[in-house]
Motif scaffolding. Structure first.
Motif, PDB file in Angstrom:
ATOM      1  N   GLU A  56       0.813  -1.211   0.000  1.00  0.00           N
ATOM      2  CA  GLU A  56       0.000   0.000   0.000  1.00  0.00           C
ATOM      3  C   GLU A  56       0.853   1.269   0.000  1.00  0.00           C
ATOM      4  OE1 GLU A  56      -1.981   1.103   3.713  1.00  0.00           O
ATOM      5  OE2 GLU A  56      -1.196  -0.740   4.595  1.00  0.00           O
ATOM      6  N   HIS A  57       1.998   1.230   0.664  1.00  0.00           N
ATOM      7  CA  HIS A  57       2.831   2.434   0.748  1.00  0.00           C
ATOM      8  C   HIS A  57       3.489   2.743  -0.599  1.00  0.00           C
ATOM      9  CE1 HIS A  57       2.081   1.993   4.936  1.00  0.00           C
ATOM     10  NE2 HIS A  57       2.772   0.864   5.027  1.00  0.00           N
ATOM     11  N   TYR A  58       3.898   1.719  -1.319  1.00  0.00           N
ATOM     12  CA  TYR A  58       4.454   1.923  -2.657  1.00  0.00           C
ATOM     13  C   TYR A  58       3.375   2.435  -3.610  1.00  0.00           C
ATOM     14  CZ  TYR A  58       8.579  -0.678  -1.106  1.00  0.00           C
ATOM     15  OH  TYR A  58       9.711  -1.089  -0.432  1.00  0.00           O
ATOM     16  N   MET A  59       2.179   1.889  -3.489  1.00  0.00           N
ATOM     17  CA  MET A  59       1.073   2.331  -4.337  1.00  0.00           C
ATOM     18  C   MET A  59       0.711   3.781  -4.038  1.00  0.00           C
ATOM     19  SD  MET A  59      -1.237  -1.158  -4.162  1.00  0.00           S
ATOM     20  CE  MET A  59      -2.565  -0.431  -5.127  1.00  0.00           C
ATOM     21  N   TRP A  60       0.765   4.146  -2.759  1.00  0.00           N
ATOM     22  CA  TRP A  60       0.434   5.532  -2.380  1.00  0.00           C
ATOM     23  C   TRP A  60       1.460   6.507  -2.953  1.00  0.00           C
ATOM     24  CZ3 TRP A  60       2.840   9.470   0.249  1.00  0.00           C
ATOM     25  CH2 TRP A  60       2.044  10.561   0.594  1.00  0.00           C
ATOM     26  N   LEU A  61       2.731   6.127  -2.970  1.00  0.00           N
ATOM     27  CA  LEU A  61       3.769   7.019  -3.497  1.00  0.00           C
ATOM     28  C   LEU A  61       3.515   7.393  -4.952  1.00  0.00           C
ATOM     29  CD1 LEU A  61       7.002   5.385  -2.002  1.00  0.00           C
ATOM     30  CD2 LEU A  61       5.899   7.502  -1.257  1.00  0.00           C
ATOM     31  N   PHE A  62       2.908   6.476  -5.707  1.00  0.00           N
ATOM     32  CA  PHE A  62       2.650   6.721  -7.120  1.00  0.00           C
ATOM     33  C   PHE A  62       1.228   7.227  -7.383  1.00  0.00           C
ATOM     34  CE2 PHE A  62       6.191   3.766  -7.104  1.00  0.00           C
ATOM     35  CZ  PHE A  62       7.014   4.286  -8.094  1.00  0.00           C
ATOM     36  N   SER A  63       0.500   7.528  -6.312  1.00  0.00           N
ATOM     37  CA  SER A  63      -0.853   8.046  -6.469  1.00  0.00           C
ATOM     38  C   SER A  63      -0.835   9.564  -6.617  1.00  0.00           C
ATOM     39  CB  SER A  63      -1.714   7.651  -5.262  1.00  0.00           C
ATOM     40  OG  SER A  63      -1.284   8.343  -4.096  1.00  0.00           O
ATOM     41  N   GLU A  65      -2.168  11.652  -4.688  1.00  0.00           N
ATOM     42  CA  GLU A  65      -2.092  12.306  -3.382  1.00  0.00           C
ATOM     43  C   GLU A  65      -0.660  12.654  -2.995  1.00  0.00           C
ATOM     44  OE1 GLU A  65      -4.109  10.121  -0.347  1.00  0.00           O
ATOM     45  OE2 GLU A  65      -5.554   9.279  -1.759  1.00  0.00           O
ATOM     46  N   SER A  66       0.290  12.035  -3.637  1.00  0.00           N
ATOM     47  CA  SER A  66       1.699  12.195  -3.265  1.00  0.00           C
ATOM     48  C   SER A  66       2.457  13.002  -4.309  1.00  0.00           C
ATOM     49  CB  SER A  66       2.342  10.811  -3.112  1.00  0.00           C
ATOM     50  OG  SER A  66       3.739  10.913  -2.992  1.00  0.00           O
ATOM     51  N   ASN A  67       3.462  13.734  -3.846  1.00  0.00           N
ATOM     52  CA  ASN A  67       4.373  14.472  -4.741  1.00  0.00           C
ATOM     53  C   ASN A  67       5.652  13.687  -5.003  1.00  0.00           C
ATOM     54  OD1 ASN A  67       2.790  16.822  -5.088  1.00  0.00           O
ATOM     55  ND2 ASN A  67       3.445  17.574  -3.086  1.00  0.00           N
ATOM     56  N   TYR A  68       5.638  12.397  -4.658  1.00  0.00           N
ATOM     57  CA  TYR A  68       6.853  11.601  -4.741  1.00  0.00           C
ATOM     58  C   TYR A  68       7.421  11.558  -6.151  1.00  0.00           C
ATOM     59  CZ  TYR A  68      10.031   7.652  -4.063  1.00  0.00           C
ATOM     60  OH  TYR A  68      11.146   6.861  -4.012  1.00  0.00           O
ATOM     61  N   LEU A  69       6.589  11.392  -7.162  1.00  0.00           N
ATOM     62  CA  LEU A  69       7.068  11.327  -8.541  1.00  0.00           C
ATOM     63  C   LEU A  69       7.706  12.644  -8.966  1.00  0.00           C
ATOM     64  CD1 LEU A  69       4.295   9.287 -10.396  1.00  0.00           C
ATOM     65  CD2 LEU A  69       6.572   8.535  -9.695  1.00  0.00           C
ATOM     66  N   THR A  70       7.151  13.763  -8.496  1.00  0.00           N
ATOM     67  CA  THR A  70       7.747  15.070  -8.800  1.00  0.00           C
ATOM     68  C   THR A  70       9.121  15.188  -8.173  1.00  0.00           C
ATOM     69  OG1 THR A  70       5.559  16.104  -8.902  1.00  0.00           O
ATOM     70  CG2 THR A  70       7.445  17.567  -8.585  1.00  0.00           C
ATOM     71  N   TRP A  71       9.243  14.761  -6.918  1.00  0.00           N
ATOM     72  CA  TRP A  71      10.544  14.809  -6.247  1.00  0.00           C
ATOM     73  C   TRP A  71      11.534  13.868  -6.919  1.00  0.00           C
ATOM     74  CZ3 TRP A  71       7.818  13.763  -0.937  1.00  0.00           C
ATOM     75  CH2 TRP A  71       7.067  14.891  -0.583  1.00  0.00           C
ATOM     76  N   TYR A  72      11.050  12.723  -7.348  1.00  0.00           N
ATOM     77  CA  TYR A  72      11.924  11.756  -8.035  1.00  0.00           C
ATOM     78  C   TYR A  72      12.431  12.358  -9.343  1.00  0.00           C
ATOM     79  CZ  TYR A  72      13.510   6.903  -8.074  1.00  0.00           C
ATOM     80  OH  TYR A  72      14.285   5.768  -7.991  1.00  0.00           O
ATOM     81  N   LYS A  73      11.530  13.006 -10.082  1.00  0.00           N
ATOM     82  CA  LYS A  73      11.924  13.634 -11.342  1.00  0.00           C
ATOM     83  C   LYS A  73      12.951  14.731 -11.084  1.00  0.00           C
ATOM     84  CE  LYS A  73       9.495  16.862 -13.047  1.00  0.00           C
ATOM     85  NZ  LYS A  73       8.395  17.697 -13.611  1.00  0.00           N
ATOM     86  N   ASN A  74      12.720  15.546 -10.058  1.00  0.00           N
ATOM     87  CA  ASN A  74      13.667  16.613  -9.734  1.00  0.00           C
ATOM     88  C   ASN A  74      15.044  16.048  -9.397  1.00  0.00           C
ATOM     89  OD1 ASN A  74      11.585  18.452 -10.059  1.00  0.00           O
ATOM     90  ND2 ASN A  74      11.165  18.633  -7.880  1.00  0.00           N
ATOM     91  N   SER A  75      15.075  14.976  -8.615  1.00  0.00           N
ATOM     92  CA  SER A  75      16.348  14.366  -8.245  1.00  0.00           C
ATOM     93  C   SER A  75      17.074  13.801  -9.454  1.00  0.00           C
ATOM     94  CB  SER A  75      16.121  13.251  -7.205  1.00  0.00           C
ATOM     95  OG  SER A  75      15.667  13.788  -5.989  1.00  0.00           O
ATOM     96  N   LEU A  76      16.328  13.158 -10.343  1.00  0.00           N
ATOM     97  CA  LEU A  76      16.949  12.601 -11.542  1.00  0.00           C
ATOM     98  C   LEU A  76      17.495  13.701 -12.442  1.00  0.00           C
ATOM     99  CD1 LEU A  76      14.512   9.692 -12.518  1.00  0.00           C
ATOM    100  CD2 LEU A  76      16.813   9.519 -11.561  1.00  0.00           C
ATOM    101  N   ILE A  77      16.764  14.820 -12.550  1.00  0.00           N
ATOM    102  CA  ILE A  77      17.237  15.955 -13.357  1.00  0.00           C
ATOM    103  C   ILE A  77      18.546  16.487 -12.785  1.00  0.00           C
ATOM    104  CG2 ILE A  77      16.758  18.345 -13.999  1.00  0.00           C
ATOM    105  CD1 ILE A  77      13.805  17.569 -14.225  1.00  0.00           C
ATOM    106  N   VAL A  78      18.554  16.740 -11.469  1.00  0.00           N
ATOM    107  CA  VAL A  78      19.753  17.288 -10.829  1.00  0.00           C
ATOM    108  C   VAL A  78      20.912  16.308 -10.932  1.00  0.00           C
ATOM    109  CG1 VAL A  78      20.745  18.074  -8.648  1.00  0.00           C
ATOM    110  CG2 VAL A  78      18.416  18.743  -9.254  1.00  0.00           C
ATOM    111  N   SER A  79      20.661  15.021 -10.659  1.00  0.00           N
ATOM    112  CA  SER A  79      21.734  14.027 -10.688  1.00  0.00           C
ATOM    113  C   SER A  79      22.291  13.840 -12.097  1.00  0.00           C
ATOM    114  CB  SER A  79      21.208  12.692 -10.156  1.00  0.00           C
ATOM    115  OG  SER A  79      20.913  12.782  -8.789  1.00  0.00           O
ATOM    116  N   THR A  80      21.407  13.793 -13.094  1.00  0.00           N
ATOM    117  CA  THR A  80      21.859  13.561 -14.472  1.00  0.00           C
ATOM    118  C   THR A  80      22.698  14.727 -14.973  1.00  0.00           C
ATOM    119  OG1 THR A  80      19.878  12.239 -14.925  1.00  0.00           O
ATOM    120  CG2 THR A  80      21.096  13.097 -16.822  1.00  0.00           C
TER     121      THR A  80
END
Length: 279
Positions: A56-63, A65-80
């Motif tokens: 459920e917690h993994y599913m919530w991160l990709f819902s 309701e969560s900004n997790y995907l936005t933060w993940y994208k930001n991290s990948l942009i900065v890291s790349t």
């Protein structure tokens, strides 16, 4: 008999040390994975082996309701961009210090060596003011700029040591055939320096993914957060008790790191050993 007993004791000691290292490294990781699979959100009600496995917690991160995907994208942009920019800047700087004689070369190397002793955080106030002056505060580009500038001293020494192991006769032979400085750099130096450049790329890709202090100071908008800052809010906000979601988000951080490591692993060992052989 005494020699055989001594050998057994040495082997036992080695295995004991390896067991301790294994526990120190893997026990927290196993706990994190186990916690991410527990139901509920409390840290104290979680167990290393969940009674009822739940995603459920993994599913919530990709819902939504969560900004997790936005933060993940930001991290990948900065890291790349940090990894790619570091490889380009570091290789150019290291090439200049390795192959050319110019005024201030020796002092420049000493300055790089001195700068390695001071963390970027010591200059955070000055960097904060600088980013504010140029209008890059609370931007991913400003964060990338700081990472790129902060990595040059250490990486330049590392890559220069590797460039010094490449015979200068190759440069001279290429110039006799009419190659210019850039042709020598791109056609000879860079292909031969793939191992050390892979090390630089991996280290500079990992750093923004795991770093918390620098992004927490530079970034203030939630939509600009990187993973470390965003995940921290799961357990830092008032009345927040999302430790299991925090654990699930932390586990997924390792995915791109593992992928980059597997892609570059054939270069890493030779790059690390050869890069420190000469200075």
């Amino acid at each position: 008999m005494g020699q055989q007993m001594k050998s057994r004791l040495e082997v036992t000691g080695i295995y004991l040390i390896l067991a301790i290292v294994f526990v120190v490294i893997f026990y927290p990781l196993i706990w994190t994975v186990g916690m991410s699979l527990n139901e509920g959100s409390s840290l104290y009600s979680s167990s290393i082996i969940p009674e009822n496995f739940s995603l459920e917690h993994y599913m919530w991160l990709f819902s939504s309701e969560s900004n997790y995907l936005t933060w993940y994208k930001n991290s990948l942009i900065v890291s790349t961009f940090t990894a790619a920019g570091s490889v380009i800047l570091t290789s150019l700087v290291a090439y200049a210090f390795s192959r050319y004689e110019f005024v201030g070369r020796k002092n420049g190397l000493y300055v790089f060596l001195l700068l390695q002793m001071f963390p970027v955080m010591m200059a955070m106030v000055a960097l904060y003011i600088f980013l504010n002056m140029i209008g890059m505060l609370d931007t991913l580009s400003g964060l990338i700029l700081i990472y790129l500038g902060g990595q040059i001293p250490f990486n330049a020494w590392l890559v220069k040591g590797y460039f010094d192991t490449i015979p200068r006769e190759l440069d001279q032979a290429a110039r006799i055939d009419g190659a210019g400085h850039l042709r020598v750099f791109f056609s000879i130096m860079l292909p031969l320096a793939k191992p050390i450049l892979a090390v630089v790329a991996l280290f500079n890709f990992m750093m923004p993914m795991f770093d918390f202090l620098l992004p927490s100071i530079v970034l203030s908008s939630e939509a600009k957060y990187t993973l470390a800052v965003g995940l921290f809010n799961f357990i830092n906000d008032q009345f927040a008790n999302n430790f299991t979601r925090f654990a699930a988000g932390s586990v997924l951080v390792a995915v791109p790191i593992a992928a980059i490591y597997l892609f570059l692993q054939r270069y890493l060992i030779s790059g690390l050993t050869a890069g420190g052989s000469k200075g």
